[in-house]
Design an enzyme around this catalytic site. Structure first.
Site, PDB file in Angstrom:
ATOM      1  N   HIS A 435       0.798  -1.228   0.000  1.00 28.89           N
ATOM      2  CA  HIS A 435       0.000   0.000   0.000  1.00 28.89           C
ATOM      3  C   HIS A 435       0.829   1.275   0.000  1.00 28.89           C
ATOM      4  O   HIS A 435       0.339   2.325  -0.381  1.00 28.89           O
ATOM      5  CB  HIS A 435      -0.943   0.020   1.196  1.00 28.89           C
ATOM      6  CG  HIS A 435      -2.153  -0.824   1.002  1.00 28.89           C
ATOM      7  ND1 HIS A 435      -3.257  -0.405   0.293  1.00 28.89           N
ATOM      8  CD2 HIS A 435      -2.439  -2.076   1.409  1.00 28.89           C
ATOM      9  CE1 HIS A 435      -4.165  -1.357   0.271  1.00 28.89           C
ATOM     10  NE2 HIS A 435      -3.695  -2.386   0.942  1.00 28.89           N
ATOM     11  N   LYS A 694      -8.210  13.555   5.988  1.00 28.58           N
ATOM     12  CA  LYS A 694      -7.389  12.355   5.908  1.00 28.58           C
ATOM     13  C   LYS A 694      -6.476  12.334   7.128  1.00 28.58           C
ATOM     14  O   LYS A 694      -6.396  13.312   7.881  1.00 28.58           O
ATOM     15  CB  LYS A 694      -6.577  12.305   4.613  1.00 28.58           C
ATOM     16  CG  LYS A 694      -5.745  13.540   4.342  1.00 28.58           C
ATOM     17  CD  LYS A 694      -5.073  13.455   2.984  1.00 28.58           C
ATOM     18  CE  LYS A 694      -6.035  13.705   1.836  1.00 28.58           C
ATOM     19  NZ  LYS A 694      -6.320  12.533   1.033  1.00 28.58           N
ATOM     20  N   ARG A 695      -5.799  11.242   7.322  1.00 33.82           N
ATOM     21  CA  ARG A 695      -4.874  11.132   8.442  1.00 33.82           C
ATOM     22  C   ARG A 695      -3.904  12.306   8.444  1.00 33.82           C
ATOM     23  O   ARG A 695      -3.393  12.706   7.399  1.00 33.82           O
ATOM     24  CB  ARG A 695      -4.110   9.799   8.322  1.00 33.82           C
ATOM     25  CG  ARG A 695      -3.032   9.565   9.350  1.00 33.82           C
ATOM     26  CD  ARG A 695      -2.641   8.086   9.374  1.00 33.82           C
ATOM     27  NE  ARG A 695      -2.244   7.587   8.064  1.00 33.82           N
ATOM     28  CZ  ARG A 695      -0.980   7.473   7.658  1.00 33.82           C
ATOM     29  NH1 ARG A 695       0.010   7.859   8.453  1.00 33.82           N
ATOM     30  NH2 ARG A 695      -0.699   6.986   6.476  1.00 33.82           N
ATOM     31  N   LYS A 700       1.104  14.119   3.958  1.00 33.33           N
ATOM     32  CA  LYS A 700      -0.208  14.488   3.423  1.00 33.33           C
ATOM     33  C   LYS A 700      -0.297  16.005   3.194  1.00 33.33           C
ATOM     34  O   LYS A 700      -1.200  16.488   2.522  1.00 33.33           O
ATOM     35  CB  LYS A 700      -1.307  14.072   4.393  1.00 33.33           C
ATOM     36  CG  LYS A 700      -1.357  12.581   4.724  1.00 33.33           C
ATOM     37  CD  LYS A 700      -1.992  11.758   3.645  1.00 33.33           C
ATOM     38  CE  LYS A 700      -2.236  10.323   4.118  1.00 33.33           C
ATOM     39  NZ  LYS A 700      -2.871   9.493   3.079  1.00 33.33           N
ATOM     40  N   THR A 814      -7.899   6.656  -1.510  1.00 33.56           N
ATOM     41  CA  THR A 814      -9.261   6.339  -1.950  1.00 33.56           C
ATOM     42  C   THR A 814     -10.233   7.482  -1.682  1.00 33.56           C
ATOM     43  O   THR A 814     -11.288   7.540  -2.302  1.00 33.56           O
ATOM     44  CB  THR A 814      -9.792   5.065  -1.259  1.00 33.56           C
ATOM     45  OG1 THR A 814      -9.673   5.205   0.164  1.00 33.56           O
ATOM     46  CG2 THR A 814      -9.021   3.837  -1.715  1.00 33.56           C
ATOM     47  N   LYS A 818     -13.752   8.954  -3.753  1.00 31.16           N
ATOM     48  CA  LYS A 818     -15.074   9.258  -3.185  1.00 31.16           C
ATOM     49  C   LYS A 818     -15.489  10.681  -3.533  1.00 31.16           C
ATOM     50  O   LYS A 818     -16.659  10.941  -3.872  1.00 31.16           O
ATOM     51  CB  LYS A 818     -15.042   9.067  -1.666  1.00 31.16           C
ATOM     52  CG  LYS A 818     -14.746   7.643  -1.237  1.00 31.16           C
ATOM     53  CD  LYS A 818     -14.274   7.582   0.207  1.00 31.16           C
ATOM     54  CE  LYS A 818     -13.618   6.253   0.505  1.00 31.16           C
ATOM     55  NZ  LYS A 818     -12.798   6.261   1.719  1.00 31.16           N
TER      56      LYS A 818
END
Length: 973
Positions: A435, A694-695, A700, A814, A818
């Site tokens: 991943h 998100k985390r 990020k 992901t 969405k």
């Protein structure tokens, strides 16, 4: 259709409904009878007290002799039992009285939820038992998906949606005085995951059931989850999740399904040479099953979660009575804490032990269960060579890596197979999904730690490593020892561990080895014996010396730890390795596992992630779903997302655009109410909703986002009111996500965002022109509100890199899928699935910025050499932060991470400074585009149309075909 005969006492018992041995017809009759029995309660109005259990049983016995044909239900073409609203009312009342978790006096929302969930579960269990029995009968190959996370979200609306019972339950609850949405809000999210890894696993289970594939999921039942996030004046605080405090109506405890799991101990060898793992610490893994319904199908598969405990004999009664209470329950606590929380902190030795215990418990209990099922289905025809033809085990990232040595241990030590047989079976059974190439995901574990906790498994891992060493030597030979050393260093499972003695003997060499061949040696000899001058003699000597190589040492570094590389073990021990986006899979092949790819190219594949269109648009965005159905002319898009492409033909249609804007407005108004409830901030639905959820992690790049907002705020403050309105589009900037409890820098980012919000949101000069909101405790339920109401989604993570030493960060993602599915336009870099999303939605419908992959290594080098010159706007915004405008907190550490040229926590590793000017310039283009609402709506429609490729149904078909080799198995009507 006559009712089957059965025991009244068994019917009253909950366990009777969950018994896998019940026939499909029997289960259906039980369900219908429960509806019929509970209709007797309707005459009693809203009273749910149990006044006469004996008389109830008499009524039930009387009903068992009657036909169930008159029951008010409908059976669809696919054989699914669909009760009407009156039957649903009866069922809900039945559970309110006979399976109560609350006092009988009132039927308030919490009680309504549990009674409703139990009612839905009856239908799930009926379909579940039918599915299980059919799979047992057909004995086809089955896939097993092992994951440390399953981020399911609320189950009620998803279950009744998949069962096509939404209308019946909405009407029934309305007649009982409640709204379905209000009842559904009583459910807490199952705290079984944290981020994309767990949500992907849950999407996959939904697709597996919907597509009728024989498959199960396996995970752990975390009592307290990761943590519940609170946002205070000090930033993020963590408290334990409480999702199990009132019980989980969806799970079925299987007290008869448990397996022993061992830790520590020692390995003995019997007279016959058979290895045996003895002594140590023993616990029990107990199964809890959660039914996973498919959409418009009876197929209902299983998520089996393991909880850990020991028997009551381990409670030291003598110690307790002597006053040593902690000692008395020490063994119980040691066992139970394995499943207390997801990802316990692992900075301490105890934390590392606990993490490994979690991973091994998942692997051992699941494999024991899988093997027991294989043996039962095989019966007298048991043949272990058939195991890979009946079982496919998918490891979701490296957390379940211990499946490989555990399967080998069971096959060799318990089932008596030889190493060669067991190794072949294991390699044909197991597959691995990579991943990310972040260091914490490409796990390494201390060899000594594993030796302490799992002594037999280290022996087996050493055997695997020896097999790999032989393969590498066979491939590269021993002529070029430098090359061989390089390959062994990169590819071995055991890192910094001495080679086996037999291999070292093969590679032994004198201190100096001439590397010339015989012909060259003769020429050199002639040149040496006939020098023509002193200079020629020196030249010959130098040339000869240059052809002598020093000894190549294969000794481990005594100053470095001995480690086990779990990702390498996954690649070696399985038959397939897949990345989760095209660009990520290229990196896996070309960089991360390139040596393995050269050895076994057939193992490597790409399987781009996907999300279920049921939960992520059909159920969470009903307004937009109705429009999609109208304009595509069918509801089939929920199962066949390729039909979304039809929307492209109508993207300029004014009627569609008007309907589209109305639907999005409704969703934004829901978001406004939600934000007010959760944060206290009131925002305007007229503003652009700019979302990054998100985390929280440096890669990020939430820090880039908030610094861009700070720059925007600073520029606003420098203008008068008229200038601000002309220059800037009103924005609500929404953040959500958890920072790991021990990740200090990520927690600083959370604190920074909330401080900026506290300042900006209370600035009367700015008003509704800019708001900054951090939504606490981000989870699936929060996402189901925010995503449909978003205009712009930030996927600005660090661009993926193509150099191994500075490996890429995001494999796929992901959430971007969405957002696109719901018509949200994205701003982002060319990283992960962003690349494919941009291709499908059209580059004109995606706001791209930032350094590209091929530039990254050069930029890093430029930085390390002190040649990077930051943009003046970047320096301006850092100075503004340090001025104290956002409060007294000292942000020197946070801003300092963006400065300097080298050092831990310095040098702007994730290129925030480099991308900052491009980012704020791209945001100006976003403002410009948003002003043209007609064009913006078209872009939104094109994003939904282009999201067709990112359905998890499509991904699961690829896994089933290319990796698991399983076929759909449709239940008979």
């Amino acid at each position: 259709m006559a009712a089957s005969s059965f025991s009244v006492s068994n019917y009253i018992s909950k366990s009777s409904v969950t018994d896998f041995n019940f026939s499909s017809e029997h289960s259906k009759n039980l369900l219908l009878l429960k509806f019929k029995l509970s209709t007797r309660l309707q005459a009693r109005g809203r009273s749910f007290s149990v006044t006469n259990v004996a008389s109830r049983k008499q009524q039930l016995q009387k009903l068992t002799d009657q036909s169930v044909e008159e029951e008010t239900t409908v059976t669809l073409d696919n054989g699914i039992l669909v009760p009407d609203s009156e039957s649903v009312i009866s069922s809900i009342k039945y559970h309110a009285e006979f399976t109560p978790l609350f006092s009988p006096e009132k039927f308030e929302l919490p009680k309504a939820f549990y009674a409703t969930a139990e009612s839905v579960r009856d239908t799930l269990i009926t379909n579940w038992n039918t599915t299980y029995k059919f799979h047992e009968k057909m004995n086809v190959k089955q896939a097993y998906y092992l994951s440390m996370e399953f981020l399911q979200g609320r189950a009620l609306l998803n279950a009744i949606g998949n069962l096509e019972l939404s209308g019946a339950y909405a009407e029934a609850l309305r007649k009982l005085g409640h709204d379905l949405e209000d009842v559904a809000r009583q459910e807490q999210d199952a705290a079984l995951g944290n981020g994309g890894l767990g949500r992907l696993a849950s999407c996959f289970l939904d697709s597996l059931a919907t597509l009728n594939y024989p498959a199960w999921g396996y995970g752990l039942r975390y009592k307290y989850g990761l943590f519940k996030q609170l946002i205070t004046k000090d930033g993020q605080e963590e408290v334990a999740e409480s999702w199990l405090e009132m019980g989980n109506p969806w799970e079925i405890p299987r007290n008869d399904v448990s397996y022993p799991v061992k830790f520590y101990g020692e390995v003995t060898t019997g007279p016959d040479g058979q290895k045996k793992w003895v002594g140590g610490e023993d616990i029990l893994a107990v199964a809890y099953d959660v039914p996973i319904p498919g959409y418009k199908t009876k197929t209902t598969i299983n998520l089996r979660l393991w909880s850990t405990k020991v028997g009551p004999e381990y409670f030291n009664l003598k110690a307790f009575n002597s006053g040593y209470h902690a000692k008395a329950y020490e063994a119980l606590q040691t066992a139970e804490k394995i499943c207390y929380i997801l990802y316990p902190g692992d900075e301490s030795h105890e934390g590392k032990i606990l993490r490994l215990k979690q991973q091994y418990t998942l692997c051992s209990a699941s494999l024991q269960d899988i093997i027991a099922r294989f043996e039962r289905r095989s019966g007298d025809a048991l043949n272990w060579d058939d195991f890979p033809e009946k079982v496919a085990v998918q490891m979701n990232d490296t957390h379940p890596t211990l499946c490989i040595p555990e399967l080998l241990r069971i096959l060799m030590d318990i089932k008596g197979l030889s190493w060669k047989e067991a190794w072949g079976i294991t390699q044909r059974t197991v597959a691995y999904t990579n991943h990310t190439v972040l260091p914490e995901a490409l796990e390494k574990w201390s060899l000594n730690l594993l030796q302490e906790l799992l002594p037999r498994h280290i022996e087996i891992i050493e055997m695997i490593d020896n097999e790999l060493i032989d393969t590498i030597i066979g491939e590269y030979g021993i002529e070029d020892l430098e090359l061989l050393k390089e390959k062994l260093t990169q590819m071995r499972v055991l890192d910094n561990v001495e080679l086996p003695a037999t291999v070292l003997k093969l590679l032994v060499q004198p201190d100096e080895i001439p590397t010339v061949d015989p012909v060259e040696e003769e020429e050199i000899s002639e040149a040496v014996t006939e020098p023509t001058s002193e200079d020629d003699e020196l030249e010959v000597k130098v040339t000869t010396d240059a052809r002598v190589s020093k000894k190549v040492s294969f000794d481990p570094d005594p100053n470095s730890p001995k480690m086990v590389r779990m990702a390498n073990l996954c690649v070696v021990g399985g038959h397939a390795v897949n990345g989760v986006a095209e660009i990520h899979s290229e990196i896996v092949i070309n960089e991360v596992f390139n040596d393995f790819y050269k050895l076994w190219p057939e193992k490597f594949q790409n399987k781009t992630n996907g999300v279920t269109p049921r939960r992520w648009i059909s159920f969470c965005n009903p307004e937009l779903s109705k429009i999609i159905t109208k304009w595509t002319g069918t509801e089939d898009w929920v199962l066949n997302t390729e039909k979304l492409v039809e929307l492209r033909k109508f993207a300029d249609n004014e009627e569609l655009q008007s309907e589209w804007r109305k639907a999005r407005r409704i969703n934004k108004e829901k978001t406004v109410s939600f934000l007010k409830e959760k944060t206290g901030y009131l925002v305007s639905p007229d503003a652009m909703f700019d979302v990054q959820v998100k985390r929280i992690h440096e890669y990020k790049r939430q820090l880039l986002n908030i610094l861009g907002i700070v720059y925007r705020y600073k520029k606003m403050k420098e203008m008068n009111a008229v200038e601000r309105k002309d220059k800037f589009v009103p924005r609500v900037c929404i953040f959500g996500g958890k920072a790991f409890a021990t990740y200090i820098q990520a927690k600083r980012i959370v604190k920074f965002i909330t401080d900026v919000g506290a300042t900006v949101n209370n600035d009367p000069d700015i008003g509704d022109l800019l708001k900054v909101v951090f939504v606490p405790d981000y989870n699936v339920t929060v996402a189901e509100v925010l995503i449909p109401g978003s205009d712009l989604s930030e996927h600005i993570r660090h661009a993926v890199l193509l150099i191994l030493s500075t490996a890429g960060m995001e494999a796929s993602g992901t959430s971007n899928m969405k957002f696109a599915m719901n018509g949200c336009i994205q701003i982002g870099t060319l990283d992960g699935a962003n690349v494919e999303i941009r291709q499908e939605v059209g580059k004109e419908n995606f706001f791209l910025f930032g350094a590209e992959a091929h530039e990254i290594s050069g930029l890093r080098k430029e930085r390390s050499e002190g040649k990077f010159v930051p943009d003046p706007r970047f320096e301006e915004v850092k100075k503004y932060v340090r001025s104290g405008v956002f409060g007294p907190y000292n942000y020197d550490e946070l801003m300092g991470s963006l400065e300097g040229n080298e050092g831990y926590g310095r040098a702007d590793y994730f290129l925030v400074g480099k991308d900052f000017p491009a980012y704020i310039e791209c945001q100006e283009k976003v403002d410009e585009a948003y002003r043209d609402q007609k064009e913006w709506t078209k872009m939104s429609i094109m994003n939904t149309a282009g999201s067709y490729k990112f359905s998890s149904d499509r991904t699961i078909h690829q896994y089933a075909r290319d990796i698991w080799t399983i076929e759909p198995l449709i239940l008979p009507n």
